[in-house]
Design a protein around this motif. Structure first.
Motif, PDB file in Angstrom:
ATOM      1  N   THR A  38     -23.678 -44.008 -78.376  1.00 40.27           N
ATOM      2  CA  THR A  38     -22.235 -43.794 -78.309  1.00 40.27           C
ATOM      3  C   THR A  38     -21.737 -44.328 -76.975  1.00 40.27           C
ATOM      4  OG1 THR A  38     -22.478 -41.799 -79.657  1.00 40.27           O
ATOM      5  CG2 THR A  38     -20.411 -42.055 -78.469  1.00 40.27           C
ATOM      6  N   THR A  39     -20.630 -45.062 -77.002  1.00 38.32           N
ATOM      7  CA  THR A  39     -20.068 -45.605 -75.765  1.00 38.32           C
ATOM      8  C   THR A  39     -19.356 -44.498 -75.002  1.00 38.32           C
ATOM      9  OG1 THR A  39     -17.881 -46.176 -76.638  1.00 38.32           O
ATOM     10  CG2 THR A  39     -19.659 -47.803 -76.962  1.00 38.32           C
ATOM     11  N   ASP A  40     -18.984 -44.801 -73.772  1.00 41.42           N
ATOM     12  CA  ASP A  40     -18.256 -43.832 -72.957  1.00 41.42           C
ATOM     13  C   ASP A  40     -16.849 -43.572 -73.488  1.00 41.42           C
ATOM     14  OD1 ASP A  40     -17.432 -46.399 -72.209  1.00 41.42           O
ATOM     15  OD2 ASP A  40     -17.373 -45.959 -70.072  1.00 41.42           O
ATOM     16  N   TYR A  41     -16.413 -44.325 -74.494  1.00 41.98           N
ATOM     17  CA  TYR A  41     -15.127 -44.098 -75.153  1.00 41.98           C
ATOM     18  C   TYR A  41     -15.308 -43.429 -76.517  1.00 41.98           C
ATOM     19  CZ  TYR A  41     -12.380 -46.531 -71.661  1.00 41.98           C
ATOM     20  OH  TYR A  41     -11.744 -46.871 -70.495  1.00 41.98           O
ATOM     21  N   GLY A  42     -16.537 -42.995 -76.806  1.00 42.88           N
ATOM     22  CA  GLY A  42     -16.790 -42.243 -78.028  1.00 42.88           C
ATOM     23  C   GLY A  42     -17.033 -43.086 -79.265  1.00 42.88           C
ATOM     24  N   ASN A  43     -17.171 -44.383 -79.124  1.00 41.45           N
ATOM     25  CA  ASN A  43     -17.442 -45.242 -80.271  1.00 41.45           C
ATOM     26  C   ASN A  43     -18.935 -45.294 -80.538  1.00 41.45           C
ATOM     27  OD1 ASN A  43     -14.704 -46.058 -80.732  1.00 41.45           O
ATOM     28  ND2 ASN A  43     -14.872 -47.314 -78.895  1.00 41.45           N
ATOM     29  N   GLU A  44     -19.318 -44.998 -81.764  1.00 41.23           N
ATOM     30  CA  GLU A  44     -20.733 -45.007 -82.136  1.00 41.23           C
ATOM     31  C   GLU A  44     -21.116 -46.387 -82.633  1.00 41.23           C
ATOM     32  OE1 GLU A  44     -22.968 -42.790 -85.583  1.00 41.23           O
ATOM     33  OE2 GLU A  44     -22.476 -41.382 -83.966  1.00 41.23           O
ATOM     34  N   ILE A  45     -22.245 -46.883 -82.107  1.00 41.38           N
ATOM     35  CA  ILE A  45     -22.744 -48.184 -82.552  1.00 41.38           C
ATOM     36  C   ILE A  45     -24.245 -48.082 -82.813  1.00 41.38           C
ATOM     37  CG2 ILE A  45     -20.973 -49.532 -81.338  1.00 41.38           C
ATOM     38  CD1 ILE A  45     -23.059 -50.186 -79.205  1.00 41.38           C
ATOM     39  N   GLY A  46     -24.716 -48.946 -83.657  1.00 40.62           N
ATOM     40  CA  GLY A  46     -26.136 -49.041 -83.917  1.00 40.62           C
ATOM     41  C   GLY A  46     -26.679 -50.282 -83.245  1.00 40.62           C
ATOM     42  N   ILE A  47     -27.868 -50.165 -82.700  1.00 43.11           N
ATOM     43  CA  ILE A  47     -28.541 -51.322 -82.112  1.00 43.11           C
ATOM     44  C   ILE A  47     -29.789 -51.572 -82.944  1.00 43.11           C
ATOM     45  CG2 ILE A  47     -29.709 -52.241 -80.068  1.00 43.11           C
ATOM     46  CD1 ILE A  47     -27.974 -50.346 -78.373  1.00 43.11           C
ATOM     47  N   ARG A  48     -29.881 -52.793 -83.461  1.00 41.50           N
ATOM     48  CA  ARG A  48     -31.052 -53.214 -84.228  1.00 41.50           C
ATOM     49  C   ARG A  48     -31.347 -54.655 -83.812  1.00 41.50           C
ATOM     50  NH1 ARG A  48     -29.623 -52.793 -89.908  1.00 41.50           N
ATOM     51  NH2 ARG A  48     -28.804 -54.882 -89.658  1.00 41.50           N
ATOM     52  N   LEU A  49     -32.051 -54.788 -82.705  1.00 45.00           N
ATOM     53  CA  LEU A  49     -32.291 -56.113 -82.128  1.00 45.00           C
ATOM     54  C   LEU A  49     -33.278 -56.900 -82.981  1.00 45.00           C
ATOM     55  CD1 LEU A  49     -32.551 -55.194 -78.347  1.00 45.00           C
ATOM     56  CD2 LEU A  49     -30.565 -56.052 -79.594  1.00 45.00           C
ATOM     57  N   THR A  50     -32.922 -58.134 -83.272  1.00 43.29           N
ATOM     58  CA  THR A  50     -33.798 -58.998 -84.062  1.00 43.29           C
ATOM     59  C   THR A  50     -34.814 -59.720 -83.175  1.00 43.29           C
ATOM     60  OG1 THR A  50     -32.135 -60.750 -83.955  1.00 43.29           O
ATOM     61  CG2 THR A  50     -32.114 -59.337 -85.901  1.00 43.29           C
ATOM     62  N   GLU A  51     -34.478 -59.912 -81.899  1.00 43.28           N
ATOM     63  CA  GLU A  51     -35.405 -60.548 -80.948  1.00 43.28           C
ATOM     64  C   GLU A  51     -36.330 -59.490 -80.355  1.00 43.28           C
ATOM     65  OE1 GLU A  51     -33.349 -62.370 -77.745  1.00 43.28           O
ATOM     66  OE2 GLU A  51     -32.045 -63.544 -79.033  1.00 43.28           O
ATOM     67  N   ARG A  52     -37.518 -59.910 -79.961  1.00 41.59           N
ATOM     68  CA  ARG A  52     -38.441 -58.998 -79.282  1.00 41.59           C
ATOM     69  C   ARG A  52     -38.162 -59.057 -77.784  1.00 41.59           C
ATOM     70  NH1 ARG A  52     -41.363 -56.391 -81.850  1.00 41.59           N
ATOM     71  NH2 ARG A  52     -43.446 -56.013 -81.105  1.00 41.59           N
ATOM     72  N   LYS A  53     -37.004 -58.564 -77.420  1.00 41.33           N
ATOM     73  CA  LYS A  53     -36.582 -58.574 -76.018  1.00 41.33           C
ATOM     74  C   LYS A  53     -36.080 -57.183 -75.675  1.00 41.33           C
ATOM     75  CE  LYS A  53     -33.489 -61.019 -72.884  1.00 41.33           C
ATOM     76  NZ  LYS A  53     -32.354 -60.259 -72.443  1.00 41.33           N
ATOM     77  N   ASN A  54     -36.501 -56.662 -74.534  1.00 43.03           N
ATOM     78  CA  ASN A  54     -36.039 -55.349 -74.097  1.00 43.03           C
ATOM     79  C   ASN A  54     -34.643 -55.448 -73.517  1.00 43.03           C
ATOM     80  OD1 ASN A  54     -38.509 -54.228 -74.782  1.00 43.03           O
ATOM     81  ND2 ASN A  54     -39.335 -54.461 -72.725  1.00 43.03           N
ATOM     82  N   LEU A  55     -33.885 -54.391 -73.648  1.00 42.73           N
ATOM     83  CA  LEU A  55     -32.584 -54.299 -73.019  1.00 42.73           C
ATOM     84  C   LEU A  55     -32.766 -54.162 -71.508  1.00 42.73           C
ATOM     85  CD1 LEU A  55     -30.945 -51.743 -75.469  1.00 42.73           C
ATOM     86  CD2 LEU A  55     -30.335 -54.159 -75.233  1.00 42.73           C
ATOM     87  N   THR A  56     -31.771 -54.621 -70.753  1.00 42.19           N
ATOM     88  CA  THR A  56     -31.767 -54.451 -69.303  1.00 42.19           C
ATOM     89  C   THR A  56     -30.377 -54.006 -68.875  1.00 42.19           C
ATOM     90  OG1 THR A  56     -31.187 -56.767 -68.897  1.00 42.19           O
ATOM     91  CG2 THR A  56     -33.534 -56.218 -68.895  1.00 42.19           C
ATOM     92  N   ASP A  57     -30.295 -53.481 -67.670  1.00 44.48           N
ATOM     93  CA  ASP A  57     -29.013 -53.047 -67.129  1.00 44.48           C
ATOM     94  C   ASP A  57     -28.045 -54.219 -67.094  1.00 44.48           C
ATOM     95  OD1 ASP A  57     -27.427 -50.939 -65.857  1.00 44.48           O
ATOM     96  OD2 ASP A  57     -27.544 -52.180 -64.066  1.00 44.48           O
ATOM     97  N   GLY A  58     -26.843 -54.000 -67.613  1.00 45.17           N
ATOM     98  CA  GLY A  58     -25.815 -55.041 -67.603  1.00 45.17           C
ATOM     99  C   GLY A  58     -25.789 -55.912 -68.848  1.00 45.17           C
ATOM    100  N   ASP A  59     -26.726 -55.719 -69.772  1.00 50.00           N
ATOM    101  CA  ASP A  59     -26.719 -56.522 -70.999  1.00 50.00           C
ATOM    102  C   ASP A  59     -25.425 -56.281 -71.773  1.00 50.00           C
ATOM    103  OD1 ASP A  59     -29.076 -57.853 -70.679  1.00 50.00           O
ATOM    104  OD2 ASP A  59     -30.238 -56.553 -72.017  1.00 50.00           O
ATOM    105  N   ILE A  60     -24.864 -57.367 -72.273  1.00 56.14           N
ATOM    106  CA  ILE A  60     -23.643 -57.297 -73.068  1.00 56.14           C
ATOM    107  C   ILE A  60     -24.045 -57.234 -74.537  1.00 56.14           C
ATOM    108  CG2 ILE A  60     -21.499 -58.473 -73.716  1.00 56.14           C
ATOM    109  CD1 ILE A  60     -21.615 -59.833 -70.921  1.00 56.14           C
ATOM    110  N   LEU A  61     -23.636 -56.137 -75.184  1.00 55.72           N
ATOM    111  CA  LEU A  61     -23.971 -55.946 -76.591  1.00 55.72           C
ATOM    112  C   LEU A  61     -22.881 -56.489 -77.506  1.00 55.72           C
ATOM    113  CD1 LEU A  61     -25.285 -52.271 -76.381  1.00 55.72           C
ATOM    114  CD2 LEU A  61     -26.613 -54.397 -76.371  1.00 55.72           C
ATOM    115  N   TYR A  62     -21.651 -56.522 -77.008  1.00 55.81           N
ATOM    116  CA  TYR A  62     -20.525 -56.996 -77.816  1.00 55.81           C
ATOM    117  C   TYR A  62     -19.510 -57.629 -76.893  1.00 55.81           C
ATOM    118  CZ  TYR A  62     -16.445 -56.997 -80.845  1.00 55.81           C
ATOM    119  OH  TYR A  62     -15.350 -57.378 -81.575  1.00 55.81           O
TER     120      TYR A  62
END
Length: 148
Positions: A38-62
């Motif tokens: 859930t974002t800091d504005y209360g929006n719920e999103i699902g993350i289902r990454l197709t790449e084998r890459k870990n998330l890092t601080d600052g990654d842009i999801l949308y």
């Protein structure tokens, strides 16, 4: 909304005129390719990454013309270990390795997640350290290993 790929990183993108929402994650959540957040504005999103890459601080999801959703990694409770010589480094590295504890290195510092037993060990070995809250750049990864 389902996020399947990382668009970029806020450190290298121009998002000045966009509304920015943040997804706050613990460092151990960075390795999860599938999760609901859930974002800091209360929006719920699902993350289902197709790449084998870990998330890092600052990654842009949308990212679109008006909005962006960015990963924000929360600070971890850490022991920051600062050995003063190679003997101390070897001693603590050997001890942590025997416990299969993951560590990260930043400059001359060894970072491990806080553990009271490790803190006691550092005191016993007289190795300089500090307990602090700090963001890590990547998740602490446990390496699977079995003694044969």
């Amino acid at each position: 909304m389902i996020i399947e790929r990382i668009v970029g990183n806020i450190a290298y993108a121009d998002v000045d005129n966009r509304h920015v929402e943040r997804v706050y994650l613990r460092s151990d959540d960075l390795v999860k390719r599938v999760q609901r957040v859930t974002t800091d504005y209360g929006n719920e999103i699902g993350i289902r990454l197709t790449e084998r890459k870990n998330l890092t601080d600052g990654d842009i999801l949308y990212l679109d013309d008006r909005n962006t959703i960015v990963v924000h990694v929360m600070a971890d409770d850490l022991l920051v270990i600062r050995p003063v010589n190679m003997t101390q480094m070897g001693d603590i590295a050997h001890q942590l390795g025997n416990r299969h504890l993951p560590a990260q290195f930043e400059g001359d510092e060894m970072l491990v997640q806080y553990d009271y037993l490790v803190e006691e060990l550092l005191k016993q070995l007289d190795i300089p350290y500090e307990r602090t809250e700090r963001k890590v750049k990547q998740a602490f990864r446990h390496i699977g290993h079995q003694h044969g």
